[in-house]
Design a protein around this motif. Sequence first.
Motif, PDB file in Angstrom:
ATOM      1  N   GLN A  79      37.919  15.401   0.098  1.00  9.87           N
ATOM      2  CA  GLN A  79      37.534  15.452   1.315  1.00  9.87           C
ATOM      3  C   GLN A  79      36.392  16.538   1.219  1.00  9.87           C
ATOM      4  O   GLN A  79      35.385  16.560   1.853  1.00  9.87           O
ATOM      5  N   GLY A  80      36.775  17.511   0.860  1.00 11.06           N
ATOM      6  CA  GLY A  80      36.075  18.974   0.838  1.00 11.06           C
ATOM      7  C   GLY A  80      34.882  18.434   0.013  1.00 11.06           C
ATOM      8  O   GLY A  80      33.943  19.071   0.310  1.00 11.06           O
ATOM      9  N   VAL A  81      34.915  17.747  -1.188  1.00  8.62           N
ATOM     10  CA  VAL A  81      33.788  17.433  -1.945  1.00  8.62           C
ATOM     11  C   VAL A  81      32.865  16.678  -1.192  1.00  8.62           C
ATOM     12  O   VAL A  81      31.490  16.964  -1.224  1.00  8.62           O
ATOM     13  N   GLY A  82      33.359  15.668  -0.508  1.00  4.58           N
ATOM     14  CA  GLY A  82      32.552  14.900   0.520  1.00  4.58           C
ATOM     15  C   GLY A  82      31.541  15.603   1.354  1.00  4.58           C
ATOM     16  O   GLY A  82      30.572  15.424   1.578  1.00  4.58           O
ATOM     17  N   SER A  83      32.391  16.456   1.984  1.00  3.45           N
ATOM     18  CA  SER A  83      31.697  17.538   3.046  1.00  3.45           C
ATOM     19  C   SER A  83      30.653  18.648   2.366  1.00  3.45           C
ATOM     20  O   SER A  83      29.596  18.516   2.956  1.00  3.45           O
ATOM     21  N   GLY A  84      31.057  18.788   1.023  1.00  3.84           N
ATOM     22  CA  GLY A  84      29.973  19.770   0.065  1.00  3.84           C
ATOM     23  C   GLY A  84      28.840  18.903  -0.142  1.00  3.84           C
ATOM     24  O   GLY A  84      27.784  19.279  -0.132  1.00  3.84           O
ATOM     25  N   LEU A  85      28.977  17.558  -0.253  1.00  6.35           N
ATOM     26  CA  LEU A  85      27.628  16.870  -0.569  1.00  6.35           C
ATOM     27  C   LEU A  85      26.919  16.454   0.669  1.00  6.35           C
ATOM     28  O   LEU A  85      25.789  16.337   0.568  1.00  6.35           O
ATOM     29  N   MET A  86      27.646  16.476   1.849  1.00  5.21           N
ATOM     30  CA  MET A  86      27.058  16.100   3.233  1.00  5.21           C
ATOM     31  C   MET A  86      26.733  16.949   3.876  1.00  5.21           C
ATOM     32  O   MET A  86      25.118  16.872   4.438  1.00  5.21           O
ATOM     33  N   VAL A  87      27.392  18.210   3.937  1.00  2.41           N
ATOM     34  CA  VAL A  87      26.819  19.399   5.203  1.00  2.41           C
ATOM     35  C   VAL A  87      25.520  19.880   4.851  1.00  2.41           C
ATOM     36  O   VAL A  87      24.477  20.240   5.680  1.00  2.41           O
ATOM     37  N   PRO A  88      25.203  20.432   3.472  1.00  2.00           N
ATOM     38  CA  PRO A  88      23.796  20.873   2.912  1.00  2.00           C
ATOM     39  C   PRO A  88      22.694  20.163   3.349  1.00  2.00           C
ATOM     40  O   PRO A  88      21.790  20.561   3.617  1.00  2.00           O
ATOM     41  N   PHE A 112      23.532  12.409   1.961  1.00  2.00           N
ATOM     42  CA  PHE A 112      24.308  12.482   3.244  1.00  2.00           C
ATOM     43  C   PHE A 112      25.295  11.262   3.141  1.00  2.00           C
ATOM     44  O   PHE A 112      26.477  11.199   3.534  1.00  2.00           O
ATOM     45  N   LEU A 113      24.692   9.988   2.985  1.00  2.00           N
ATOM     46  CA  LEU A 113      25.559   8.811   2.868  1.00  2.00           C
ATOM     47  C   LEU A 113      26.632   8.871   1.752  1.00  2.00           C
ATOM     48  O   LEU A 113      27.860   8.588   2.122  1.00  2.00           O
ATOM     49  N   ALA A 114      26.163   9.355   0.598  1.00  2.00           N
ATOM     50  CA  ALA A 114      27.168   9.394  -0.390  1.00  2.00           C
ATOM     51  C   ALA A 114      28.447  10.613   0.063  1.00  2.00           C
ATOM     52  O   ALA A 114      29.569  10.060  -0.319  1.00  2.00           O
ATOM     53  N   GLY A 115      27.879  11.535   0.545  1.00  2.00           N
ATOM     54  CA  GLY A 115      29.023  12.282   0.952  1.00  2.00           C
ATOM     55  C   GLY A 115      29.988  11.697   2.227  1.00  2.00           C
ATOM     56  O   GLY A 115      31.061  12.235   2.034  1.00  2.00           O
ATOM     57  N   MET A 116      29.436  11.174   3.153  1.00  2.00           N
ATOM     58  CA  MET A 116      30.143  10.434   4.170  1.00  2.00           C
ATOM     59  C   MET A 116      30.992   9.376   3.614  1.00  2.00           C
ATOM     60  O   MET A 116      32.095   9.368   4.047  1.00  2.00           O
ATOM     61  N   VAL A 147      24.757  15.991  13.139  1.00  2.00           N
ATOM     62  CA  VAL A 147      25.442  16.928  13.756  1.00  2.00           C
ATOM     63  C   VAL A 147      27.015  16.451  14.078  1.00  2.00           C
ATOM     64  O   VAL A 147      27.960  17.258  13.918  1.00  2.00           O
ATOM     65  N   LEU A 148      27.160  15.150  14.352  1.00  2.00           N
ATOM     66  CA  LEU A 148      28.454  14.341  14.333  1.00  2.00           C
ATOM     67  C   LEU A 148      29.172  14.721  13.102  1.00  2.00           C
ATOM     68  O   LEU A 148      30.243  15.100  13.029  1.00  2.00           O
ATOM     69  N   ALA A 149      28.477  14.731  12.127  1.00  2.00           N
ATOM     70  CA  ALA A 149      29.116  14.738  10.751  1.00  2.00           C
ATOM     71  C   ALA A 149      29.394  16.236  10.474  1.00  2.00           C
ATOM     72  O   ALA A 149      30.510  16.497   9.843  1.00  2.00           O
ATOM     73  N   VAL A 150      28.888  17.184  10.778  1.00  2.00           N
ATOM     74  CA  VAL A 150      29.148  18.534  10.747  1.00  2.00           C
ATOM     75  C   VAL A 150      30.301  19.073  11.757  1.00  2.00           C
ATOM     76  O   VAL A 150      31.218  19.445  11.297  1.00  2.00           O
ATOM     77  N   LEU A 151      30.169  18.204  13.071  1.00  2.00           N
ATOM     78  CA  LEU A 151      31.358  18.408  13.848  1.00  2.00           C
ATOM     79  C   LEU A 151      32.639  17.874  13.444  1.00  2.00           C
ATOM     80  O   LEU A 151      33.837  18.579  13.376  1.00  2.00           O
ATOM     81  N   VAL A 152      32.682  16.611  12.554  1.00  2.00           N
ATOM     82  CA  VAL A 152      33.928  16.180  11.980  1.00  2.00           C
ATOM     83  C   VAL A 152      34.296  16.943  10.962  1.00  2.00           C
ATOM     84  O   VAL A 152      35.528  17.387  10.715  1.00  2.00           O
ATOM     85  N   ASP A 153      33.294  17.470  10.136  1.00  2.00           N
ATOM     86  CA  ASP A 153      33.750  18.572   8.885  1.00  2.00           C
ATOM     87  C   ASP A 153      34.422  19.833   9.670  1.00  2.00           C
ATOM     88  O   ASP A 153      35.604  20.122   8.972  1.00  2.00           O
ATOM     89  N   MET A 154      33.674  20.405  10.693  1.00  2.00           N
ATOM     90  CA  MET A 154      34.662  21.501  11.249  1.00  2.00           C
ATOM     91  C   MET A 154      36.114  21.269  11.876  1.00  2.00           C
ATOM     92  O   MET A 154      37.107  22.099  11.580  1.00  2.00           O
TER      93      MET A 154
END
Length: 477
Positions: A107-116, A77-81, A15-22
Amino acid sequence: MEKHPLRWWALAVAVLAVLVDMIDNQIVAVALPTIQRELGTGDSALQWISAGYALGFALTLITGGRLGDRHGTKKLFLAGMVVFTGASLAAGLAGHVGVLIAARVIQGVGSGLMVPQVLSFIHSEFDEKERPKAMTFYAGAFPIGGLAGPLLGGVLTQANLFDTGWRAIFLVNLPIGVLALIGALVTMPSRPGFFRHRLDFGGLLLLTAGLFAVFYPLVQGRELGWPTWSIVLMVAAIPLFAIFALHQRMLAKRGGEPLVPPALLKYRSLSGGQAVMLCINTAVGVFFILTLHLQLGLGFSPLEAALTFAPSTIGIVAGNVMGMQLAPKLGRAFTAVSIVVLLASLVAIAIVVQVLGKDLNIWALLAPVIGFGLGMGAVLNSLFGVSMSEIQMQQAGAASGLVNTTVQLGTATGIALFGTVFFSRLGTGFEYATVSAIAVSAGVLVLALLFTTALPGKKQAAQAAEKTGEHAEASAR
């Protein structure tokens, strides 16, 4: 499957990762005038800095979800972060606007790997009793991030911590990213992927080419005087998207896994919902222009600009609550009324901007900003529900990826479209340029209103809601 003992701690990390993305999706808006002043960028660069993140995110979301299914959520998740944190460092140290734009896309690519991976993690690690609580924490990251992003951007830019100025909005991601990486390594279970998806790289290439053919000339064409190649490139987007659609159908017939499964589009609720959702998220991009108007035209500080739009969060939360209560009962009528509220609020903002001119202030915008948030919260809540209402359980992942991709593409389209309108009218004055962009946004909302006729009506919405409940019961059993 045995419950992982640290699953709640792992959820906190996710959830912290999603929060950072938002936050990162929103944080840059109020810093753009400062970035332009310090890097000496052109107007189109401001559009790329904002839209590049959403484009990178949109193009990676579906593929990121399938890679997670194939290789395991923790690995992706780790790769995206890692990608997101590294790109944040590059953005914070960027000495040239080209480097900054590239870093934002990555950055957007990283979020696209991580958030799903977060939703996949929730569905795989929490049972039907725990899942609603886990989803509540997940959903809470979106309004909090939406509020915190502009505010944090304004505070960090204005505070000039350690003489970093606007760079702090990206560098702040470094300690958070490292913390999230360590937390994920320690708490997330290392489970293998469950599905061996065949990745549609051909479809991804065609979609990327089509989007490039639209966005590049739309953003750059004005500064270059609309050369012939820019018009030709935009026209070329039509056959590119047609080839993409044909490729998706042919791949599905061969038993492959296209990015956008054609079978999903037979559902009226999903296809109609995506048309409306694309228009809504495009129209919301006008706030990019309003932020520039306040700072470049009226001399607002980054923090003052952020505080001006912060009350919209009150409306978003209230709209979400209304959507949960009323949308399943009223169907497309509720969606249409929500769009009318959005439209009326936007018209009110345009009138205030035009009438008050240089005397525009936070208090004059308070009511229409809250009204806009109310309409946005209500309509997006209803559209998410409508879009997924007819989807079978085995199709939920693909449909969710499509819905989230539509949101990101709408965001990028709005920034590109309204930025072009605004900067092309800037010679006639800030008020006229801003009102012109708002007028186009209002036109997009009218189009969204017309598309609501394709959504399920009251009776169909009730049947779909009942069907969704049956699916949930079957899943619980």
